[in-house]
Design a protein around this motif. Sequence first.
Motif, PDB file in Angstrom:
ATOM      1  N   THR A  21      44.688  18.773 -26.092  1.00 15.90           N
ATOM      2  CA  THR A  21      44.627  20.183 -26.464  1.00 15.90           C
ATOM      3  C   THR A  21      45.124  20.385 -27.891  1.00 15.90           C
ATOM      4  O   THR A  21      44.543  21.126 -28.685  1.00 15.90           O
ATOM      5  N   VAL A  48      37.907  26.769 -25.760  1.00 15.10           N
ATOM      6  CA  VAL A  48      37.108  25.658 -26.265  1.00 15.10           C
ATOM      7  C   VAL A  48      35.810  25.562 -25.467  1.00 15.10           C
ATOM      8  O   VAL A  48      35.843  25.515 -24.232  1.00 15.10           O
ATOM      9  N   THR A  51      42.802  21.932 -30.708  1.00 18.78           N
ATOM     10  CA  THR A  51      42.955  23.375 -30.963  1.00 18.78           C
ATOM     11  C   THR A  51      43.990  23.738 -32.018  1.00 18.78           C
ATOM     12  O   THR A  51      44.024  24.877 -32.467  1.00 18.78           O
ATOM     13  N   ALA A  56      42.110  27.768 -23.968  1.00 20.04           N
ATOM     14  CA  ALA A  56      42.169  27.834 -25.437  1.00 20.04           C
ATOM     15  C   ALA A  56      40.805  28.197 -26.028  1.00 20.04           C
ATOM     16  O   ALA A  56      40.608  28.069 -27.231  1.00 20.04           O
ATOM     17  N   LEU A  93      36.092  25.385 -32.186  1.00 15.91           N
ATOM     18  CA  LEU A  93      36.602  25.229 -30.818  1.00 15.91           C
ATOM     19  C   LEU A  93      35.479  24.760 -29.903  1.00 15.91           C
ATOM     20  O   LEU A  93      35.056  25.465 -28.976  1.00 15.91           O
TER      21      LEU A  93
END
Lengths: 427, 427
Positions: free
Chosen positions: A254, A293, A258, A291, A327
């Motif tokens: 992650t 993505v 991100t 997040a 992302l």
Amino acid sequence: MSHTIDPSVVEHVNQLADRARVASRRLAQLSRAEKDAALHALADALVVATPQILQANAQDLDRGRANGMSEALQDRLRLDEQRVAASAQGLRDIAALPDPVGEIVRGSTLPNGLQIRQVRVPMGVIGMIYEARPNVTVDAAGLGLKSGNAVILRGGSAAGATNWATVIALRLALAGQGLPEDAITLLGEGGRDAARALMTARGRVDLVIPRGGADLIQTVVRESTVPVIETGVGVCHVYVDRAADLDQAAAITTNAKTHRPSVCNAAESLLVHREVAADFLPKVLTDLANAQVKLHVTPDVRPYAEASSAAYAIASEQDFDTEWLALEMNVAVVDDLDAAMEHIRRHGSGHTEAIVTEDRAAARRFTAEVDAAVVMVNASTRFTDGGEFGFGAEIGISTQKLHARGPMALPELTTTKWIVEGDGQIR
Amino acid sequence: MSHTIDPSVVEHVNQLADRARVASRRLAQLSRAEKDAALHALADALVVATPQILQANAQDLDRGRANGMSEALQDRLRLDEQRVAASAQGLRDIAALPDPVGEIVRGSTLPNGLQIRQVRVPMGVIGMIYEARPNVTVDAAGLGLKSGNAVILRGGSAAGATNWATVIALRLALAGQGLPEDAITLLGEGGRDAARALMTARGRVDLVIPRGGADLIQTVVRESTVPVIETGVGVCHVYVDRAADLDQAAAITTNAKTHRPSVCNAAESLLVHREVAADFLPKVLTDLANAQVKLHVTPDVRPYAEASSAAYAIASEQDFDTEWLALEMNVAVVDDLDAAMEHIRRHGSGHTEAIVTEDRAAARRFTAEVDAAVVMVNASTRFTDGGEFGFGAEIGISTQKLHARGPMALPELTTTKWIVEGDGQIR
């Protein structure tokens, strides 16, 4: 190269390069104290010239908006008082770094009494070809000066007015220090032919460094006859091994994707060992979904993507070669370590590759066999960075093997010279 | 490049390069002991195959004579039992050198606990493009193997049969050691297009090193998209300062010109400070005349040349740019140190420049300001050599500033890789 360059542009660029060469001779002989004083003077000049620079920047932004420039590009281009102040502080930080010039790399006394030593010296004249970010102008000028090189800057035309206002301030400050203004030259005219003339000014320019997207870099590599250091395209992978600590693996994945998706050391692809896929994918895909993505997945990842609430699509072969800089992330299951390394060989760009594992043998094989500028065990790809590595500055991240590989700082802007001292030795 | 390369040649070269790439992965993981054993096996194989190699060499020589090859070129091409034995011994000498691969160049533990280290690793696949000397084939194969690289050799067509016989013996020896034959590949077909395909096999070939005359090197530099290390053109100067020991200066000049005139570190030009011209020129020109050196002189040197019994001509501007590689030398009088350095800037090739002086300030200025791979005080230019510098081997002398400058040995055939080890660090 089939395209012919306008001869008047070539002549103009050659003249600028020759003046930069004359300036570079002076720069090569400066003491550290002189260079550091000049860097502080450049920083002061930027602060004083902030209103002019911001006015020029507003012009560039107006022009950009009128031409339909994207919000993301406008953000890269936009300066404010704080960003200019940060650039000025960057110059003061460079002043605080050790001087690479004059360092003795190695040396010995030969059996015949000759004393030989290899000493770091400036390259001479360095061309920088880059895109919209105007802070590169200041960084490159500062790093060039500290390493004793004259720089010829070819920034993106979108930042044309900003770069002019910046370079005028820097050149005035050089003159105020009694130093040659031609140490910092902006190549602001002549369109694409000017960039081409710079890349082919062999013998006049010692090195060209392109910074920007893959297209810019490929053009420079293809057309340049001046030596090039290729920077920056990063199709970076995180491989989660069978023996990974899965919580650690999720955190690293992650973070690598991100923390700052628009930069080259962000991860683009996640590879998961088949034996841990069922345990690992539900957790990491949920984290990535949270997040925001978007996922590009292989068919065997699809059920997990489906269950995760993530936006996803089936990945094409080309997706795995894509530097998303956003992302978005590719996700694939691999059969074992060998399959992971084979995938990286096929799709990696030689930037940064990470394995997450507690298995010592797997870590040793991965670090030994994966061919990239940086190979990591149990750490986020985001650490490939001159600042993080403790270099104090960064001119780019080299993904080629010649001269410099990985984060480049001041020593990478120098070459060496052998000095041989004798008392009449002959062969 | 306007010329189009025959696609079938490109495909052939790409296939060879891909096989070399596969071999290079194996080579990169070999221990020093395995590589040294293989080098001894290659040497043994050369000795055993000497009759076949000499027979092939005789064919090349016959063909050369029929095509009107010069005596000098025939001499470069000619092998005998001793020369083959010397090449075999060269391989054993390489085995005795330390292994550059795995050396840790630098490293540290970052504040966050990440351990980073920069480690020497092989380049991967190296292309060598060279001319008639068949010993380069063996040297390049041996240095490539020791540094963990696969090599693709493109020798001159004049030595075609000799190179085939040599490479067949070397490849059989590799197979006998259980190593991939594709570690050593001869590019023997496809004419000039094959060389072009090699230079443009970007992504397949990591580095191209041209060795030969100025034309060959310029062609490779201009056409290659693979990174190149430029080697060898040496327009080297000896500058005899006002404060020189004139006997020493004469000995250095004669040695630098006549010890081995056909190589790149031989001197091509003599520059003499005006104040010592009347004392120095009669002696040195007589020495040079006695060694059969033909002089190319400026008008103010003419009376001394006239008096010396030397063969001479008035030098053209172009003479001062010429790498004679023969018993010919340019001679000029200069007004002072600055004029000497200005002359060297205009005419030097960045290889080796020497000053003869007892004046410490002049020596310091010369070594600091002259921009060349090697700068010497009171020594013959002939010392610019990997063997003389104690490197134990030499693949060429780089006159460019990127990656390697001066004599190149094993470490210059490697790149580095950063290895980062953590325990879950994220940013």
